[in-house]
Scaffold this motif. Structure first.
Motif, PDB file in Angstrom:
ATOM      1  N   HIS A 119      35.975  16.571  20.843  1.00  0.00           N
ATOM      2  CA  HIS A 119      34.654  15.943  20.726  1.00  0.00           C
ATOM      3  C   HIS A 119      34.573  15.068  19.475  1.00  0.00           C
ATOM      4  O   HIS A 119      34.008  13.966  19.518  1.00  0.00           O
ATOM      5  N   ARG A 122      36.673  11.972  19.999  1.00  0.00           N
ATOM      6  CA  ARG A 122      36.070  11.089  20.996  1.00  0.00           C
ATOM      7  C   ARG A 122      35.038  10.156  20.356  1.00  0.00           C
ATOM      8  O   ARG A 122      34.852   9.020  20.811  1.00  0.00           O
ATOM      9  N   GLN A 123      34.366  10.623  19.275  1.00  0.00           N
ATOM     10  CA  GLN A 123      33.427   9.747  18.565  1.00  0.00           C
ATOM     11  C   GLN A 123      34.168   8.557  17.959  1.00  0.00           C
ATOM     12  O   GLN A 123      33.664   7.428  17.933  1.00  0.00           O
ATOM     13  N   VAL A 125      37.086   7.221  19.086  1.00  0.00           N
ATOM     14  CA  VAL A 125      37.514   6.306  20.150  1.00  0.00           C
ATOM     15  C   VAL A 125      36.329   5.483  20.650  1.00  0.00           C
ATOM     16  O   VAL A 125      36.438   4.263  20.862  1.00  0.00           O
ATOM     17  N   THR A 126      35.187   6.120  20.814  1.00  0.00           N
ATOM     18  CA  THR A 126      33.987   5.413  21.268  1.00  0.00           C
ATOM     19  C   THR A 126      33.578   4.339  20.271  1.00  0.00           C
ATOM     20  O   THR A 126      33.200   3.220  20.656  1.00  0.00           O
ATOM     21  N   ALA A 127      33.661   4.659  18.979  1.00  0.00           N
ATOM     22  CA  ALA A 127      33.307   3.684  17.945  1.00  0.00           C
ATOM     23  C   ALA A 127      34.253   2.489  17.975  1.00  0.00           C
ATOM     24  O   ALA A 127      33.823   1.336  17.813  1.00  0.00           O
ATOM     25  N   MET A 129      35.890   1.357  20.595  1.00  0.00           N
ATOM     26  CA  MET A 129      35.602   0.581  21.802  1.00  0.00           C
ATOM     27  C   MET A 129      34.297  -0.200  21.671  1.00  0.00           C
ATOM     28  O   MET A 129      34.111  -1.240  22.316  1.00  0.00           O
ATOM     29  N   THR A 130      33.406   0.281  20.800  1.00  0.00           N
ATOM     30  CA  THR A 130      32.114  -0.385  20.617  1.00  0.00           C
ATOM     31  C   THR A 130      32.164  -1.438  19.516  1.00  0.00           C
ATOM     32  O   THR A 130      31.700  -2.569  19.696  1.00  0.00           O
ATOM     33  N   GLU A 138      41.123  -3.889  23.810  1.00  0.00           N
ATOM     34  CA  GLU A 138      41.146  -2.618  24.533  1.00  0.00           C
ATOM     35  C   GLU A 138      42.563  -2.094  24.726  1.00  0.00           C
ATOM     36  O   GLU A 138      42.812  -0.888  24.629  1.00  0.00           O
ATOM     37  N   HIS A 146      43.842   5.977  21.420  1.00  0.00           N
ATOM     38  CA  HIS A 146      43.356   6.917  22.428  1.00  0.00           C
ATOM     39  C   HIS A 146      44.424   7.982  22.653  1.00  0.00           C
ATOM     40  O   HIS A 146      45.617   7.674  22.713  1.00  0.00           O
ATOM     41  N   SER A 170      38.643  14.778  28.217  1.00  0.00           N
ATOM     42  CA  SER A 170      37.365  14.212  28.663  1.00  0.00           C
ATOM     43  C   SER A 170      36.326  15.240  29.090  1.00  0.00           C
ATOM     44  O   SER A 170      35.122  14.978  29.011  1.00  0.00           O
TER      45      SER A 170
END
Length: 371
Positions: A119, A122-123, A125-127, A129-130, A138, A146, A170
């Motif tokens: 978890h 994942r923050q 990876v999300t950051a 991608m954003t 990507e 990733h 995931s």
């Protein structure tokens, strides 16, 4: 010299000392460290005159800036300073001869009490991608940062790793489990992102910046794993992998391959089992952990004995410590060294971060100038 002359000089000297003390107490003799009663301090100098930081009445002073207090980052515990015999804690049954014992000193630092979880990662990876998609792209993010979920299939021959490949990173069922499939370079990039995130917040709050998050050195990792026990074979202190009731104390490969005997066939939650005396979970077993050091057979001999680190950038082999869910008990020992290539991603390697404790670098409880 007669007695009268001697006592005359002694009396004169005593008066000089007394006058100096009185002047100091009244603020006429300047305190180098800028005490509140020193000349030019709160009771001296022109009222309302603006003074530069570190300068008083046109002179440089030694007083430090006030109100600095290092906060403990969320999820971390303070590891104290200390000295210990680093190296093999028991017989070198594998005859590796790569971890000779020597005394080293480690200054205080903060360490994550658990491995970095799915978890938490994942923050990150999300950051990326954003916020960094236009910079990194990507394809690069997925390839380098990733987690490689296919490690559950690739690392083990003739093994049904498809369920773990599909769900481990995931699915919420594994949120609190340690992230795996992450390279040494990705772990360091995560540390950089985490540092920027934390210090951006501190800047907005008007606080001093914090030292950066990073991977622990091999020596820091071993010192923390021992939990203050000088010759601990395992982080829990005793030389056995099970307690008096026969319950295993870590997640590893017991009984010649009875993976389920310790309660978890693969990885376990990052806070499973009991913490060691420093409050750290799973410093033995679950997942092996990346450290900052490059591997060298003679590292324990050539490295300095104060905060040692082998930071050879030309050596692609990096130290991993602690053993994992797929390892026998030998790799769980606090003194066992192993390595992996920095670009490789494995189903049994994760990491945790540390942060310098600046107060621990400045002074210890046993010495140093009082402030």
């Amino acid at each position: 010299m007669n007695k009268r002359g001697f006592f005359g000089y002694a009396t004169k000297g005593a008066w000089i000392v007394m006058v100096a003390v009185m002047l100091q107490s009244c603020g006429f003799v300047k305190d180098k460290f800028g005490g509140k009663n020193s000349k030019g301090g709160s009771k001296g100098g022109k009222k309302g005159a603006k003074q530069e930081v570190g300068v008083r009445n046109g002179e440089v002073i030694a007083a430090g800036r006030k109100d600095y207090k290092q906060d403990t980052p969320y999820g971390m515990v303070l590891i104290p300073s200390g000295s210990f015999m680093m190296g093999q804690a028991d017989e070198d049954v594998a005859a590796t001869q790569v971890n000779f014992n020597r005394r080293v000193t480690i200054t205080s630092f903060y360490m994550d009490d658990t491995e970095i979880t799915n978890h938490e990662y994942r923050q990150f990876v999300t950051a990326l991608m954003t916020d960094s998609l236009s910079v990194l792209g990507e394809e690069e993010i997925m390839a380098k940062y990733h987690p490689d979920t296919t490690v559950w299939r690739k690392d083990f021959t003739y093994h049904n790793g498809d369920p773990m490949t599909e769900y481990y990173f995931s699915h919420p069922a594994f949120d609190t489990y340690p992230v795996v499939g992450v390279s040494w370079k990705a772990a360091r990039y995560f540390s950089t992102w985490r540092s920027n995130l934390y210090n951006d917040y501190r800047s907005k709050e008007g606080k001093y910046s914090s030292p950066k998050f990073r991977l622990p050195t091999e020596a820091e990792w071993e010192w923390a794993a021992r939990g203050g026990r000088a010759s601990a074979k395992y982080p829990w202190g005793n030389p056995y992998v099970a307690n008096g009731k026969g319950c295993f104390l870590a997640n590893f490969k017991p009984q010649r391959g009875n993976y389920d005997a310790d309660g978890y066939p693969y990885t376990a939650p990052a806070n499973a089992y009991n913490a060691n005396d420093y409050g750290l979970y799973n410093m033995a077993g679950n997942v092996a952990e990346w450290t900052l050091d490059a591997f060298a057979d003679n590292a324990t001999v050539v490295n300095w004995d104060m905060n040692p680190m082998n930071d050879n950038p030309d050596e692609p082999r990096k130290i991993i410590r602690g053993g994992s869910w797929k390892d026998v008990a030998y790799f769980l020992e606090t003194g066992t060294r192993s390595w992996e290539y920095e670009d490789n991603k494995r189903a049994f390697i994760g990491f945790r971060c540390v942060v310098e404790n600046l107060a621990g670098r400045a002074a210890t409880a046993r010495g140093g100038r009082k402030r």
